[in-house]
Design a protein around this motif. Structure first.
Motif, PDB file in Angstrom:
ATOM      1  N   SER A 243       0.804  -1.075   0.102  1.00 31.43           N
ATOM      2  CA  SER A 243       0.118   0.148  -0.209  1.00 31.43           C
ATOM      3  C   SER A 243       0.915   1.502  -0.101  1.00 31.43           C
ATOM      4  O   SER A 243       0.276   2.435  -0.384  1.00 31.43           O
ATOM      5  CB  SER A 243      -0.921   0.117   1.335  1.00 31.43           C
ATOM      6  OG  SER A 243      -0.292   0.144   2.650  1.00 31.43           O
ATOM      7  N   LYS A 244       2.196   1.039   0.369  1.00 26.94           N
ATOM      8  CA  LYS A 244       3.035   2.267   0.326  1.00 26.94           C
ATOM      9  C   LYS A 244       4.116   2.545  -0.566  1.00 26.94           C
ATOM     10  O   LYS A 244       4.437   3.610  -0.745  1.00 26.94           O
ATOM     11  CB  LYS A 244       3.735   2.438   2.051  1.00 26.94           C
ATOM     12  CG  LYS A 244       2.501   2.429   2.886  1.00 26.94           C
ATOM     13  CD  LYS A 244       1.606   4.005   2.944  1.00 26.94           C
ATOM     14  CE  LYS A 244       0.579   4.001   3.942  1.00 26.94           C
ATOM     15  NZ  LYS A 244      -0.100   4.994   3.995  1.00 26.94           N
ATOM     16  N   LYS A 265      -7.619  -8.781   0.571  1.00 26.96           N
ATOM     17  CA  LYS A 265      -6.942  -7.665   1.286  1.00 26.96           C
ATOM     18  C   LYS A 265      -5.584  -7.071   0.415  1.00 26.96           C
ATOM     19  O   LYS A 265      -5.645  -5.727   0.540  1.00 26.96           O
ATOM     20  CB  LYS A 265      -6.239  -8.441   2.450  1.00 26.96           C
ATOM     21  CG  LYS A 265      -7.186  -8.932   3.553  1.00 26.96           C
ATOM     22  CD  LYS A 265      -6.380  -9.484   4.691  1.00 26.96           C
ATOM     23  CE  LYS A 265      -7.264 -10.046   5.819  1.00 26.96           C
ATOM     24  NZ  LYS A 265      -6.694 -10.706   6.905  1.00 26.96           N
ATOM     25  N   MET A 266      -5.200  -7.717  -0.427  1.00 26.41           N
ATOM     26  CA  MET A 266      -4.199  -7.213  -1.247  1.00 26.41           C
ATOM     27  C   MET A 266      -4.880  -6.408  -2.476  1.00 26.41           C
ATOM     28  O   MET A 266      -4.299  -5.269  -2.646  1.00 26.41           O
ATOM     29  CB  MET A 266      -3.445  -8.345  -1.934  1.00 26.41           C
ATOM     30  CG  MET A 266      -2.200  -7.593  -2.771  1.00 26.41           C
ATOM     31  SD  MET A 266      -1.141  -8.898  -3.346  1.00 26.41           S
ATOM     32  CE  MET A 266      -0.003  -7.916  -4.467  1.00 26.41           C
ATOM     33  N   ALA A 267      -5.827  -6.456  -2.562  1.00 21.54           N
ATOM     34  CA  ALA A 267      -6.672  -5.645  -3.515  1.00 21.54           C
ATOM     35  C   ALA A 267      -7.047  -4.284  -3.030  1.00 21.54           C
ATOM     36  O   ALA A 267      -6.866  -3.263  -3.456  1.00 21.54           O
ATOM     37  CB  ALA A 267      -8.006  -6.544  -4.053  1.00 21.54           C
ATOM     38  N   THR A 268      -7.366  -4.367  -1.743  1.00 24.54           N
ATOM     39  CA  THR A 268      -7.742  -3.320  -0.876  1.00 24.54           C
ATOM     40  C   THR A 268      -6.577  -2.453  -0.712  1.00 24.54           C
ATOM     41  O   THR A 268      -6.205  -1.170  -0.681  1.00 24.54           O
ATOM     42  CB  THR A 268      -8.284  -3.587   0.324  1.00 24.54           C
ATOM     43  OG1 THR A 268      -9.568  -4.471   0.285  1.00 24.54           O
ATOM     44  CG2 THR A 268      -8.858  -2.207   1.316  1.00 24.54           C
ATOM     45  N   ALA A 269      -5.421  -3.168  -0.598  1.00 23.22           N
ATOM     46  CA  ALA A 269      -4.014  -2.362  -0.278  1.00 23.22           C
ATOM     47  C   ALA A 269      -3.617  -1.680  -1.561  1.00 23.22           C
ATOM     48  O   ALA A 269      -3.063  -0.627  -1.421  1.00 23.22           O
ATOM     49  CB  ALA A 269      -2.923  -3.269   0.062  1.00 23.22           C
ATOM     50  N   ASN A 273      -2.922   2.775  -2.812  1.00 27.88           N
ATOM     51  CA  ASN A 273      -1.700   3.030  -3.592  1.00 27.88           C
ATOM     52  C   ASN A 273      -1.588   3.347  -5.211  1.00 27.88           C
ATOM     53  O   ASN A 273      -1.433   2.319  -6.040  1.00 27.88           O
ATOM     54  CB  ASN A 273      -0.605   2.182  -3.335  1.00 27.88           C
ATOM     55  CG  ASN A 273       0.906   2.357  -3.635  1.00 27.88           C
ATOM     56  OD1 ASN A 273       1.311   3.419  -4.142  1.00 27.88           O
ATOM     57  ND2 ASN A 273       1.925   1.380  -3.343  1.00 27.88           N
ATOM     58  N   PRO A 274      -2.054   4.430  -5.627  1.00 31.08           N
ATOM     59  CA  PRO A 274      -2.420   4.669  -6.950  1.00 31.08           C
ATOM     60  C   PRO A 274      -0.530   4.844  -7.692  1.00 31.08           C
ATOM     61  O   PRO A 274      -0.626   4.531  -9.015  1.00 31.08           O
ATOM     62  CB  PRO A 274      -2.788   6.077  -7.111  1.00 31.08           C
ATOM     63  CG  PRO A 274      -2.605   6.812  -5.798  1.00 31.08           C
ATOM     64  CD  PRO A 274      -2.426   5.510  -4.712  1.00 31.08           C
TER      65      PRO A 274
END
Length: 1181
Positions: A243-244, A265-269, A273-274
């Motif tokens: 995400s970062k 969860k990875m899709a949410t992360a 993070n664009p």
């Protein structure tokens, strides 16, 4: 002054007390401050700033920590007038007043600088500094977002500093080994893949901190973890990093114990993070949720670089999950332009039904797929190729469709598409169709398509485990020679077995086939297996064979496999061989050691699961002391583990020797050229010298016979040929010595010497230019310091004159390293040229010797015909030459070497029980690849019959009529029956010559005996009693006179030649000679000991005749005078009486002279019958 000194002493004591609590190296700032309390009062405190933490101590001794927090806990820092700063943390708020503005600036700068080191100036670094009123510019000097705060590149992006700060933040000890590994190993190798396996020995909390350190790191672009289960703490930090991070490109979590909800969860992360640049995702061998995978794929397709690699192998996907995945792939054009690697293997059933249509639609779109793995998905292979033909022909390189099936009902309809794909693919390098039942029409279409494809080369084709069997073998035999683009072929485990006899010749002289895998195809025994192995030997011995590696792994060849192991010694094409899983045992290891001692081409040998003990490993270790070319031999773990239990010390010694030899062979210096010359000379000249020696003896005999005649061109040519034959013995060493002398100081070495000097000058010039440029740059950046350095002794500008590369460095690199590689290549070419010249000259000399001998024999025969006589001895001698040496004189090559014969202990098969029955040995025993069998294999066994040179001679009339055949008879060789006592009474009672004729005949026989004794006196040690020899033969071999066909000359010249038995066979009383490539009944071949004769056996008379004539031929081959020949001619010219005498000689026992024995020495009929009955009983047993 007293009060001031007291305060100073107190502060010193306080500082010393603080240093006992905090590491001295971590303390960066210590000042006295005022801390505002909640009731509006202020208290004195000591402010201590460490590397990553702030401390507030009470003003007393011993010191006590009142407040401490890590800089990462700060949420905001607000500055106010009067040097006040308010710090907001996760737990509380602290208001501090410093003594001066400089102290405040120093504190703010230190905190901001520490945070910038932690976040690596990332855009996600928190902005915690805010100011109100007049604040110095120094406060913003080291702001994380300030352009002036950009520092030079730190080691691995400052990973170690971030890691240390996070360890302090989480309250765990910082592992210095982690910092050292990253700063030293990763940095020195420029490794940007952070592998959690390198730190698998640490706790889960330590791994979590390391993964968290990558969130803002710009050095590492890959995070890798395979076959190691990671805890929930680590997974949380992985999601945080995703995400970062703005630099993480590849994420591999294969078999890492992920939960099913991880994709969601990875899709949410990722949605947070664009700026993510992830383009490779490997989540194989983890049970994942299908919907989460679909959502993850949809999010990844929106990223900047798209998705290049997607590996979802063995992730428990369902057919509905593949539908959503296919829809996600088809929803964006980015996938068709970016996805290079797609792996959905080991998910059974996901492509078995109509749900696979969406995946076929994606593959049918024009895409850039390079790697496609759909193995074990129950995919209908023939239906898939329609989509591959439309969308994947251009770029697809790797295609794995193993463990799937064909729709047998529609296979004929899809064959054109299947064939068209393989004829149109542009980039295929690897095709795997193994472990499926491959229809014959599909296999035929595969080969036809590849044969018409001009675009691909060096293709790896794996069709192992496809149940090809006999029908598939026919297709291979017919179509494979047409396919020129296959470089590696794997047809192991296809049940070919006996059909390999026809398949192996299809591989011979294939222009592109370099690697062949044939394991698990030898489920046969006996003669067929031996013939298949002989075909393999012929394949690798072919001069035009392009094979570089051969695998016979897991074929269970047992002792039969030593045929192939023996062939490795003379092989000149294979560089890699795999003989694992064949139970070759110590005998096979012994054969391997002998082969490796003379082989110079093998670079890799795989030997395991062969039941090898310590003795076998010691043999291999000893042979590697003399082998300087084998570079790779993996440790045979299975055999070593088993053998180590019984002999650990021997195994240690053997493995140490093997590894030391392999290490030596991988270095530049290999072996001396003298050793290479000796090895090459032994392989080239040994067989030719033997053949030449025989021909020289025969030519010299004929020269001696014609010495008294007129000196003609034939004699002069014979002497010249004999002289050149003697000189040819020194041809090979002389050529090698000439090569060595001319190479000592040749043009190559002179050029290298000159080049070493030129390179040294060029290196000095390059150094001078570089140093001058560096000095100029120093003057531009630091002119004042440079001017001061010029006044030093020596001055700065003179450094270019004092810097130079050592003279010996370049010369050593050229003359010791490059020169060795060049000389080695030159020596190989020189040896091949020397071998070619030697072979050419020796072959020509052999041909001239044969031609000269033939001419001398004809000349001698012509002289005798002019005198009105004929010589049977010369005709038989000429026949022997024409049937043996003409076959031996063949063109050889430098690459063709004689194969080492199979060991006698291993020649009959795996064990005594598996050998063929004795009755069948005489007909179906496999032919050994000895020199004599190679000669006999060239004879025309079918078609025109072979005739002896005297077949046209008229036969003498038979004077003795045959009696009635009784019941107690013995079968002759041609199927007839002969009476046991036929002719015995007449032989001992009837006189056919007068006394005068007998006296002249006795004189001729006496002269012949004297000459024979003079020639064979040196062979006296080999002469044995005739009766004892015959009895020993009957006892040992069961009545089969195995050695009866060998004369004295053959025993000395060729003690190991097994082909003498087959050379010539006399039948009955006729003088016809019949070469027989098949074993004669009753006369077993070498290697057939213990075989009982067949019912059609030779009579005692015929065996005695055969044995006697062999001995008489030996005496004829050694006679040099003409008296004996004249006597023989007289015997022939006597007509009927001579015929009866010859018949009488044939009835005589072996070794007995032709004169009539005395009456007292004549055996009675009863004794002869008793002797024959004893021989018959021995034969029956």
């Amino acid at each position: 002054h007293t009060s001031t000194d007291t305060i100073g002493l107190s502060l010193l004591l306080i500082v010393m007390s603080i240093r006992r609590l905090i590491d001295k190296q971590c303390i960066k700032f210590v000042r006295a401050v005022k801390q505002d309390t909640k009731n509006g009062k202020s208290e004195d405190r000591i402010l201590v700033l460490a590397t990553w933490r702030l401390f507030l101590f009470a003003v007393k001794v011993p010191s006590k920590v009142e407040v401490t927090f890590n800089f990462l806990e700060i949420r905001a820092m607000n500055t106010y007038p009067d040097h006040q700063v308010v710090i907001d943390t996760d737990k509380s708020t602290h208001s501090l007043r410093l003594q001066s503005q400089d102290h405040l600036d120093h504190m703010m700068n230190h905190v901001n600088y520490a945070l910038s080191r932690i976040f690596n100036n990332s855009m996600y670094a928190p902005a915690i500094c805010r100011a109100e009123g007049d604040v110095s510019d120094g406060v913003q000097k080291f702001s994380p977002n300030s352009e002036s705060s950009v520092e030079t590149q730190k080691t691995c992006g400052g990973f170690s500093e971030t890691y240390a700060a996070l360890c302090d933040y989480n309250g765990i000890g910082c592992k210095e080994e982690v910092q050292w590994d990253v700063d030293t190993i990763y940095h020195s190798q420029d490794n940007r893949e952070f592998n959690l396996l390198d730190f698998s020995h640490l706790d889960s909390r330590d791994l979590a901190v390391m993964v968290a350190s990558m969130a803002y790191n710009t050095w590492f672009t890959k995070l890798y973890c395979k076959d190691m289960r990671i805890g929930s703490e680590v997974l949380e930090q992985v999601l945080h990093t995703v995400s970062k991070s703005s630099s993480l490109e590849e994420l591999t979590l294969e078999n890492a114990g992920l939960k099913s909800d991880f994709p969601q969860k990875m899709a949410t992360a990722l949605s947070e993070n664009p700026a993510s640049v992830i383009h490779s995702l490997n989540l194989a061998h983890n049970p994942l949720d299908t919907q989460g995978v679909s959502n993850l794929i949809q999010l990844v397709c929106r990223l900047n670089k798209g998705l290049r690699l997607l590996n979802l192998s063995k992730t428990s996907l369902s057919s509905k999950g593949v539908v959503s995945l296919s829809q996600a792939l088809c929803s964006s054009d980015d996938y068709t332009n970016s996805l290079l690697h797609l792996d959905l293997s080991k998910n059974p059933g996901i492509l078995s039904g109509e749900d696979a249509t969406n995946m076929y639609l994606f593959l049918a779109q024009t895409n850039c797929l390079v790697h496609l793995d759909l193995s074990g998905t129950d995919c209908t292979v023939d239906l898939l190729f329609g989509a591959l033909l439309r969308g994947c022909c251009a770029d697809l390189s790797y295609l794995n469709l193993s463990k799937n099936c064909f729709s047998h009902r529609k296979v004929r309809e899809t064959l054109p598409v299947f064939r068209q794909f393989f004829s149109s693919a542009f980039s295929l390098t690897h095709v795997n169709l193994s472990s499926m039942k491959l229809p014959l029409d599909t296999l035929r279409a595969l080969f036809l398509g590849l044969s018409s494809n001009p675009h691909i080369t060096d293709l790896h084709l794996d069709i192992s485990g496809c149940e090809l069997r006999s029908a598939g073998a026919g297709v291979l035999q017919e179509l494979f020679p047409r396919v020129a683009c296959i470089g590696t072929l794997d047809i192991s485990d296809n049940g070919l077995d006996g059909d390999l006899l026809g398949v192996i010749p299809a591989f011979s002289r294939h222009p592109s086939l370099k690697h062949l895998l044939l394991g698990k195809n030898f489920n046969i025994k006996g003669r067929v297996l031996h013939e298949i192995l002989q075909k393999l030997v012929q394949l690798v011995q072919d001069e035009e064979c392009a094979l570089q590696s051969l695998s016979l792994a897991d074929s269970r060849l047992r002792s039969r496999g030593t045929v192939m192991v023996n062939a490795l010694g003379s092989n000149a094409c294979l560089r890699k061989v795999d003989l694992s899983g064949n139970s070759l045992e110590d005998a096979g290891a012994k054969m391997l050691s002998k082969a490796l001692q003379i082989n110079t081409t093998l670079r890799s040998v795989t030997w395991d699961r062969n039941n090898t003990t310590a003795t076998g490993f010691q043999d291999v270790a000893r042979c590697l002391e003399h082998n300087f070319t084998l570079q790779y031999m993996p440790i045979p773990l299975s055999d070593v583990t088993q053998a180590y239990r019984s002999a650990p010390e021997k195994i240690d010694q053997a493995l140490t020797k093997i590894q030391r030899a392999l290490l030596r062979n991988n270095q530049t210096q290999r072996f001396s050229q003298k050793q290479a010359l000796r090895l090459h000379q032994g392989l080239v000249t040994s067989t030719a010298e033997q053949v030449m020696e025989r021909l020289c003896v025969r030519v010299h005999q004929q020269v001696c016979v014609l010495r008294g005649s007129e000196e003609g061109k034939e004699l002069q040519a014979a002497r010249q040929v004999l002289k050149e034959a003697r000189n040819s013995r020194a041809l090979y060493p002389s050529l090698c010595e000439l090569v060595h002398v001319l190479s000592v100081d040749g043009p190559v070495r002179q050029k290298l010497d000159f080049l070493a000097g030129e390179l040294t000058k060029a290196a000095d010039k390059e150094l001078q230019v570089i140093v001058d440029s560096m000095v100029s740059l120093c003057r531009e950046l630091c002119p004042m310091s440079s001017s001061a350095a010029e006044r030093l002794n020596p001055p700065l500008s003179s450094i270019s004159e004092r810097v130079s590369i050592p003279r010996s460095t370049i010369r050593t690199a050229l003359m010791e390293r490059a020169a060795q590689d060049i000389n080695r290549a030159l020596e190989e070419v020189k040896l091949s040229v020397v071998s070619y010249l030697t072979n050419s000259i020796v072959d020509q000399i052999l041909q001239e010797l044969y031609t000269t001998h033939k001419a001398l024999v004809l000349t001698h025969t012509h002289y005798l015909s002019l005198s009105g006589s004929q010589s049977l001895d010369l005709a038989e001698n000429y026949a022997n030459v024409s049937t043996t040496d003409t076959i031996a004189i063949k063109k050889r090559s430098a690459r063709t070497r004689r194969i080492r014969p199979v060991s006698t202990r291993l020649s009959l098969g795996d064990d005594p029980t598996s050998s063929p029955p004795p009755s069948a040995l005489s007909h179906s025993a496999p032919l050994s690849r000895s020199a004599s069998w190679e000669c006999l294999s060239t004879l025309p066994t079918h078609g025109a019959p072979l005739h002896h040179v005297t077949h046209a001679r008229p036969r003498p009339p038979r004077r003795h009529s045959r009696g009635q055949v009784p019941l107690d008879t013995h079968c002759s060789e041609n199927g007839g029956v002969n009476l046991l006592e036929d002719g015995l009474p007449d032989f001992y009672t009837k006189r056919v010559l007068t006394d005068s004729q007998l006296s002249s005949l006795h004189q001729a026989q006496s002269l012949r005996r004297k000459k024979r004794r003079s020639v064979l006196s040196i062979f006296s040690g080999f002469r044995k009693n005739r009766n004892s020899t015959i009895s020993n033969q009957e006892t040992e071999y069961g009545g089969s006179h195995e050695n009866g066909s060998e004369n004295v000359y053959s025993m000395i010249q060729h003690p190991k030649d097994p082909g003498k038995v087959e050379a010539m066979i006399e039948v009955g009383a006729n003088v016809r000679m019949m070469p027989s490539p098949r074993p004669i009944q009753g006369v077993p071949l070498p290697g057939m000991r213990g075989a009982s004769p067949s019912p059609h056996c030779l009579t005692q008379r015929q065996v005695g005749t055969y044995h006697c004539r062999s001995v008489s031929h030996a005496s004829k081959g050694t006679d040099q005078g003409t008296a004996a020949q004249t006597d023989t001619q007289k015997e022939v010219d006597r007509g009927t009486k001579g015929t009866e005498s010859l018949d009488r000689q044939e009835r005589a026992p072996c070794g007995q002279k032709s004169e009539s024995p005395s009456q007292s020495s004549k055996p009675s009929l009863a004794s002869m019958r008793q002797r024959h009955l004893q021989g018959s009983s021995g034969t029956a047993t």
